[in-house]
Design a protein around this motif. Structure first.
Motif, PDB file in Angstrom:
ATOM      1  N   THR A   2     -11.759  -3.592   4.062  1.00 12.67           N
ATOM      2  CA  THR A   2     -12.349  -2.773   3.008  1.00 12.67           C
ATOM      3  C   THR A   2     -12.861  -3.670   1.889  1.00 12.67           C
ATOM      4  N   GLY A   3     -13.639  -3.115   0.994  1.00 16.17           N
ATOM      5  CA  GLY A   3     -14.147  -3.868  -0.143  1.00 16.17           C
ATOM      6  C   GLY A   3     -13.060  -4.306  -1.101  1.00 16.17           C
ATOM      7  N   THR A   4     -11.878  -3.667  -1.026  1.00 16.04           N
ATOM      8  CA  THR A   4     -10.772  -4.021  -1.919  1.00 16.04           C
ATOM      9  C   THR A   4      -9.777  -4.961  -1.260  1.00 16.04           C
ATOM     10  N   GLY A   5     -10.084  -5.430  -0.051  1.00 11.45           N
ATOM     11  CA  GLY A   5      -9.214  -6.389   0.624  1.00 11.45           C
ATOM     12  C   GLY A   5      -8.231  -5.774   1.597  1.00 11.45           C
TER      13      GLY A   5
ATOM     14  N   GLU B 203      -6.588   4.078   6.459  1.00  9.70           N
ATOM     15  CA  GLU B 203      -6.853   2.977   5.520  1.00  9.70           C
ATOM     16  C   GLU B 203      -5.598   2.649   4.726  1.00  9.70           C
TER      17      GLU B 203
ATOM     18  N   SER C  59       0.841  -1.187   0.000  1.00  5.26           N
ATOM     19  CA  SER C  59       0.000   0.000   0.000  1.00  5.26           C
ATOM     20  C   SER C  59       0.888   1.252   0.000  1.00  5.26           C
TER      21      SER C  59
ATOM     22  N   ASP D  53      -3.986  -0.755   1.936  1.00  2.00           N
ATOM     23  CA  ASP D  53      -4.395  -1.858   1.072  1.00  2.00           C
ATOM     24  C   ASP D  53      -3.828  -3.206   1.494  1.00  2.00           C
TER      25      ASP D  53
END
Length: 166
Positions: A150-153, A107, A88, A109
């Motif tokens: 999150t929705g993106t993992g 947040e 990320s 990734d």
């Protein structure tokens, strides 16, 4: 690089009346989002940007709550820089004011969900002390904290503190 707040659109106050459908909205209510590179320089930069935002909005927050929030933010951004930067390279920070709460969320990734927020702060740990500090500060202020996928993992780690201490 300068960290710039991005504020989602919301109705502006007209005089002293509340916007339609948003009763009780105060001038300082709302979310602000910052993005920054996942590097060491972002820790103090984000802390200063968030502090300045809260002051600019004339948020009725005590010095103790603000100090706790900024320390929590520093710990969360430091963790993202140290542990998630490889997957990320950019992190997001959201500050939300409303409902008597001041909320900060970081947040990244990286898919790993830390377990330290579920641990007891007084037990001896060899790692995760930053998140244990986050939990202890949040508990002391009468707030709550958690980590969500999150929705993106990736994940969002957040803490919400009451504007006035308990």
């Amino acid at each position: 690089m300068r960290v710039e707040p991005q504020r989602p659109e919301r109705p502006e106050r007209a005089g002293r009346s509340d916007p339609p459908g948003l009763p009780g909205l105060r001038p300082y209510d709302g979310p602000w989002r910052f993005t920054a590179q996942a590097d060491d320089a972002s820790v103090p930069r984000l802390r200063h940007e968030v502090r300045d935002l809260i002051r600019r909005q004339a948020t009725p927050v005590s010095d103790d709550v603000l100090d706790s929030l900024l320390l929590i933010l520093s710990e969360l951004v430091t963790n993202a820089v140290r542990h998630a930067a490889l997957l990320s390279p950019e992190i997001g920070v959201e500050v939300s004011l409303g409902g008597g709460l001041l909320r900060v969320a970081v947040e990244d990734d990286h898919p790993y969900r830390p377990k330290a927020l579920e641990a007891e702060p007084f037990l001896e740990h060899t790692s995760g002390r930053g998140l244990l500090l986050v939990k202890a500060l949040t508990d002391e202020a009468g707030g709550v904290c958690d980590v969500e996928q999150t929705g993106t993992g990736g994940k969002v780690i957040w803490a919400a503190l009451p504007l006035t201490p308990p």
